[in-house]
Design an enzyme around this catalytic site. Structure first.
Site, PDB file in Angstrom:
ATOM      1  N   GLU A 244       0.778  -1.173   0.030  1.00 13.89           N
ATOM      2  CA  GLU A 244      -0.055   0.070   0.012  1.00 13.89           C
ATOM      3  C   GLU A 244       0.865   1.270  -0.042  1.00 13.89           C
ATOM      4  OE1 GLU A 244      -3.658  -0.002  -0.140  1.00 13.89           O
ATOM      5  OE2 GLU A 244      -3.834  -1.749   0.558  1.00 13.89           O
TER       6      GLU A 244
HETATM    7 ZN   LIG Z   1      -6.620  -1.354  -3.508  1.00 13.55          ZN
END
Ligand SMILES: [Zn+2]
Length: 274
Positions: A244
């Protein structure tokens, strides 16, 4: 805060000299790298009017680790696919003596072209990957893209046997974190190496909760849901990571960070030739 499925995000990349949503440029540069590296190219299905590609290193050999990298499940998380392109552009064929590499370069092309999270049908492509009695199965919330991937479940399970890296972004964040899966009680070298690869580019998220999951030292560990990465780990992938990168940071930094995570993933799991 929740992520809005149709809010659009468009950034400029100086590395690629285009907007983050320029899907024509993405596919044309991808075709150049596919050709240069001699990758096998298979169209798994059509997402809207775009092909959903699986690329594979040439001459896949028994005895080498099978690694899968996927990107572009959420349309506004554009540094994943562009980072993958950057990663491919830095490779030469030598890597393929060490690893059977498979790549899903852009799973949600209709979302990518618009710069919004969900596909053009309003579906979330990273939900609805079920297993029932050992068999891959779609559910009521499975997207069109998810159904295509599930139709090729066996191929993707084999391709990710030794590891899956799926590259996401968090548009609400200025800091980075990873979801990881390891067959252990606590995060080990796999988790920490991937977190630290991203940590070269961004601050690591403080301890707390993201989407109701506890983040500790930048890692959300062994969190199972109906995502693609959970599905593959449940199906037998030895390790898994969902990276992320923070959407509040500059796009080119995020592209470089994604490419670095891919490099770390591959080099950690594919032993050097002696
Ligand atoms: Zn995503």
């Amino acid at each position: 805060m929740s992520r809005s499925p149709f809010q659009t995000f468009v950034w400029r990349s100086e590395i690629f000299e285009c907007q983050s949503t320029d899907i024509q440029r993405f596919y044309s540069l991808l075709a150049i790298e596919t050709e240069r590296l001699g990758l096998g190219s298979k169209i798994l299905g059509q997402a809207g009017h775009h092909p959903l590609y699986l690329l594979q290193s040439p001459g896949q050999k028994a005895g080498l680790p099978n690694l899968l990298i996927s990107a572009g499940f959420h349309g506004e998380e554009s540094a994943g696919p562009w980072g993958l392109l950057h990663f491919l552009s830095q490779l030469d064929g030598e890597l393929f003596k060490r690893v059977n590499l498979s790549v899903l370069p852009l799973v949600n092309p209709t979302g990518f072209a618009k710069g919004h999270r969900f596909n053009e049908l309003g579906e979330n492509p990273n939900r609805g990957f079920f297993i029932e009695n050992g068999k891959a199965k779609p559910g009521a919330d499975t997207s069109a893209e998810g159904r295509i991937l599930l139709e090729h479940a066996h191929l993707l399970q084999v391709a990710s046997r030794d590891g899956i890296l799926t590259c996401h972004e968090d548009v609400l964040m200025t800091d980075t974190y990873v979801y990881t899966f390891e067959p252990s009680q606590a995060p080990g070298r796999f988790s920490h190496s991937l977190r630290d690869a991203l940590g070269q580019y961004f601050p690591i998220a403080a301890d707390g909760d993201v989407d109701n999951c506890p983040v500790r030292s930048g890692v959300i560990f062994n969190h199972f849901d109906t995502s693609f990465e959970s599905f593959l780990v449940r199906s037998g992938a030895r390790v898994g990571c969902c990276s992320e990168t923070p959407g509040q940071q500059p796009l080119d930094q995020r592209i470089l960070a994604n490419a670095a995570a891919m490099n770390t993933f591959v080099n950690m799991l594919a032993p050097e030739l002696s």
